[in-house]
Design a protein around this motif. Sequence first.
Motif, mmCIF file in Angstrom:
data_model
loop_
_atom_site.group_PDB
_atom_site.id
_atom_site.type_symbol
_atom_site.label_atom_id
_atom_site.label_comp_id
_atom_site.label_asym_id
_atom_site.label_seq_id
_atom_site.Cartn_x
_atom_site.Cartn_y
_atom_site.Cartn_z
ATOM 1 N N THR A 44 0.811 -1.221 0.000
ATOM 2 C CA THR A 44 0.000 0.000 0.000
ATOM 3 C C THR A 44 0.845 1.273 0.000
ATOM 4 O OG1 THR A 44 -0.145 -0.073 2.419
ATOM 5 C CG2 THR A 44 -1.946 -1.111 1.186
ATOM 6 N N ALA A 45 2.050 1.223 -0.532
ATOM 7 C CA ALA A 45 2.905 2.418 -0.568
ATOM 8 C C ALA A 45 3.733 2.396 -1.846
ATOM 9 C CB ALA A 45 3.807 2.476 0.663
ATOM 10 N N GLY A 46 4.280 3.549 -2.203
ATOM 11 C CA GLY A 46 5.100 3.651 -3.395
ATOM 12 C C GLY A 46 6.286 4.568 -3.176
ATOM 13 N N VAL A 47 7.184 4.578 -4.158
ATOM 14 C CA VAL A 47 8.370 5.442 -4.132
ATOM 15 C C VAL A 47 8.284 6.364 -5.347
ATOM 16 C CG1 VAL A 47 10.895 5.510 -4.265
ATOM 17 C CG2 VAL A 47 9.758 3.672 -2.983
ATOM 18 N N ALA A 48 8.410 7.663 -5.106
ATOM 19 C CA ALA A 48 8.333 8.637 -6.192
ATOM 20 C C ALA A 48 9.539 9.564 -6.160
ATOM 21 C CB ALA A 48 7.057 9.468 -6.080
ATOM 22 N N LEU A 49 10.008 9.937 -7.331
ATOM 23 C CA LEU A 49 11.017 10.988 -7.470
ATOM 24 C C LEU A 49 10.252 12.244 -7.850
ATOM 25 C CD1 LEU A 49 13.781 9.117 -9.485
ATOM 26 C CD2 LEU A 49 13.572 9.397 -7.022
ATOM 27 N N ILE A 50 10.272 13.231 -6.958
ATOM 28 C CA ILE A 50 9.443 14.419 -7.154
ATOM 29 C C ILE A 50 10.087 15.599 -6.432
ATOM 30 C CG2 ILE A 50 8.025 13.817 -5.143
ATOM 31 C CD1 ILE A 50 5.601 14.982 -6.642
ATOM 32 N N LEU A 89 -2.642 1.896 -5.328
ATOM 33 C CA LEU A 89 -1.561 2.887 -5.449
ATOM 34 C C LEU A 89 -0.272 2.333 -6.062
ATOM 35 C CD1 LEU A 89 -0.400 5.787 -4.752
ATOM 36 C CD2 LEU A 89 0.403 4.710 -2.649
ATOM 37 N N PRO A 90 0.244 1.149 -5.645
ATOM 38 C CA PRO A 90 1.522 0.686 -6.198
ATOM 39 C C PRO A 90 1.487 0.379 -7.702
ATOM 40 C CG PRO A 90 1.081 -0.409 -4.121
ATOM 41 C CD PRO A 90 -0.176 0.318 -4.508
ATOM 42 N N ALA A 91 0.299 0.258 -8.280
ATOM 43 C CA ALA A 91 0.204 0.086 -9.734
ATOM 44 C C ALA A 91 0.415 1.416 -10.457
ATOM 45 C CB ALA A 91 -1.149 -0.509 -10.118
ATOM 46 N N ILE A 92 0.251 2.519 -9.722
ATOM 47 C CA ILE A 92 0.400 3.861 -10.285
ATOM 48 C C ILE A 92 1.742 4.467 -9.877
ATOM 49 C CG2 ILE A 92 -0.574 6.195 -10.261
ATOM 50 C CD1 ILE A 92 -3.321 4.742 -9.762
ATOM 51 N N ILE A 93 2.070 4.370 -8.611
ATOM 52 C CA ILE A 93 3.379 4.795 -8.096
ATOM 53 C C ILE A 93 4.049 3.521 -7.596
ATOM 54 C CG2 ILE A 93 4.622 6.166 -6.389
ATOM 55 C CD1 ILE A 93 2.317 8.151 -6.474
ATOM 56 N N PRO A 94 5.008 2.995 -8.359
ATOM 57 C CA PRO A 94 5.583 1.689 -8.015
ATOM 58 C C PRO A 94 6.281 1.698 -6.657
ATOM 59 C CG PRO A 94 6.809 2.720 -9.809
ATOM 60 C CD PRO A 94 5.633 3.605 -9.520
ATOM 61 N N PRO A 95 6.413 0.520 -6.054
ATOM 62 C CA PRO A 95 7.041 0.432 -4.740
ATOM 63 C C PRO A 95 8.575 0.402 -4.807
ATOM 64 C CG PRO A 95 6.216 -1.701 -5.395
ATOM 65 C CD PRO A 95 5.805 -0.738 -6.468
ATOM 66 N N LEU A 108 20.911 12.639 -8.754
ATOM 67 C CA LEU A 108 19.552 13.130 -8.945
ATOM 68 C C LEU A 108 19.578 14.449 -9.708
ATOM 69 C CD1 LEU A 108 18.096 12.528 -5.358
ATOM 70 C CD2 LEU A 108 17.550 11.237 -7.434
ATOM 71 N N GLY A 109 18.450 14.771 -10.333
ATOM 72 C CA GLY A 109 18.308 16.069 -10.958
ATOM 73 C C GLY A 109 18.199 17.158 -9.904
ATOM 74 N N THR A 110 18.354 18.387 -10.325
ATOM 75 C CA THR A 110 18.394 19.533 -9.415
ATOM 76 C C THR A 110 17.244 19.543 -8.412
ATOM 77 O OG1 THR A 110 19.508 20.843 -11.100
ATOM 78 C CG2 THR A 110 18.450 22.061 -9.312
ATOM 79 N N TRP A 111 16.032 19.294 -8.859
ATOM 80 C CA TRP A 111 14.876 19.414 -7.973
ATOM 81 C C TRP A 111 14.299 18.070 -7.546
ATOM 82 C CZ3 TRP A 111 15.198 23.985 -6.252
ATOM 83 C CH2 TRP A 111 15.613 25.023 -7.080
ATOM 84 N N GLN A 112 14.981 16.978 -7.872
ATOM 85 C CA GLN A 112 14.444 15.663 -7.529
ATOM 86 C C GLN A 112 14.747 15.270 -6.091
ATOM 87 O OE1 GLN A 112 16.229 13.289 -10.706
ATOM 88 N NE2 GLN A 112 14.172 12.881 -11.484
ATOM 89 N N SER A 113 13.753 14.720 -5.445
ATOM 90 C CA SER A 113 13.896 14.121 -4.122
ATOM 91 C C SER A 113 13.314 12.719 -4.184
ATOM 92 C CB SER A 113 13.135 14.932 -3.069
ATOM 93 O OG SER A 113 13.705 16.207 -2.907
ATOM 94 N N VAL A 114 13.781 11.863 -3.289
ATOM 95 C CA VAL A 114 13.256 10.505 -3.193
ATOM 96 C C VAL A 114 12.215 10.516 -2.081
ATOM 97 C CG1 VAL A 114 13.826 8.067 -2.867
ATOM 98 C CG2 VAL A 114 15.565 9.642 -3.778
ATOM 99 N N SER A 115 11.003 10.059 -2.389
ATOM 100 C CA SER A 115 9.951 10.122 -1.384
ATOM 101 C C SER A 115 9.164 8.826 -1.310
ATOM 102 C CB SER A 115 9.005 11.292 -1.666
ATOM 103 O OG SER A 115 8.366 11.102 -2.907
#
Length: 136
Positions: A44-50, A89-95, A108-115
């Motif tokens: 029920t959770a995912g990892v996003a670069l944002i 959610l993990p089908a949209i934002i992978p784990p 990472l890119g200038t504005w990318q964070s791992v979340s």
Amino acid sequence: MRSMEIEVRTGTRERVHDITRECAEFARECGGDGLLHVFVPHATAGVALIELGSGSDEDLLAALGDLLPADDRWRHAHGSRGHGRSHVLPAIIPPYATLPVLDGRLALGTWQSVSLVDLNVDNPDRRVRLSFLSGS
């Protein structure tokens, strides 16, 4: 390969939680060039670069709220109202995410964070597995 697990407390509200610092520290400890694989062993959770801190995290939660409303439409219906959406959610934002590491630093890119993205208000404690893969 080197691997470790970190604990993340997301609390009882929907959350985009920044784990960039922990990822960067682990990459620095491992040193050299390679790949950092970030994996959330939860259904029920995912990892996003944002980009974080500029409103993008709130925008992501709002977009997920529109796409995956917390209502009674979900067949998977235990826990809080709308809990089934957390399992979609993990089908949209992978784990997982895999990040390049150069000389012990995340590339990472200038504005990318791992979340860590967590819509599941029923599970306030999460684990994240960090694995460093290198050719040496």
